[in-house]
Design a protein around this motif. Structure first.
Motif: not given
Length: 164
Positions: A30-38, A70-75, A77-89
């Protein structure tokens, strides 16, 4: 769906012992994500379950959200890579519209209760765009209640970010 603000609730379910790290990752996003429309972004937790959290996204239009995915910013993409192993589902992601229409945080105060019920009894209503059950959104009382979510972090309101 075009021209209508869309509230997206993403419930995430951490593996035991990973809830605090998953919250930290969502706040960092949330602190690093600056995208149009949010318009709004808020991280909430349940006081009775340290492995479950909810991330609230308010998009000006659902097309804005789709463009980011469709075109995720680096923040993101990095979140998904870090969070996926922490999700139990996989996260449970649902789209809603506010009734009455509003640009607002999910929990404008410290905590909110989401439950089934008539919004006329107090609060606002989140109408599931995809045909699921509606949720009544009302301020939480002084003691924890079923369906209560407590805000951990929220992005500044759109007006604050623009300096208005």
């Amino acid at each position: 769906m075009s021209g209508t603000a869309v509230a997206v609730l993403g419930r995430q379910f951490a593996r035991p012992g990973e809830g605090a790290e998953l919250v930290r990752l969502n706040v960092a996003l949330g602190r690093s994500l600056h995208v149009p429309g949010l318009l709004r972004y808020q991280v909430l937790v349940r006081p009775d379950d340290e492995t479950e959290l909810c991330v609230y996204w308010l998009w000006r239009d659902f097309a804005d959200r789709e463009a980011v995915w469709a075109a995720p910013p680096p923040a993101l993409t990095a979140f998904w890579e870090s969070a996926k192993p922490l999700w139990r589902r996989d996260p449970d992601v649902r789209r809603y519209r506010w009734e009455p229409a509003a640009e607002r945080d999910l929990a404008p105060e410290h905590a909110v209760v989401l439950d089934a019920g008539d919004a006329a009894a107090g609060g606002h209503e989140l109408i599931d765009i995809d045909g699921g059950a509606a949720l009544r959104c009302r301020p939480a009382g002084p003691s924890p209640a079923p369906g209560q979510w407590t805000g951990v972090w929220r992005s500044p309101a759109t007006e604050e970010r623009r300096g208005v």
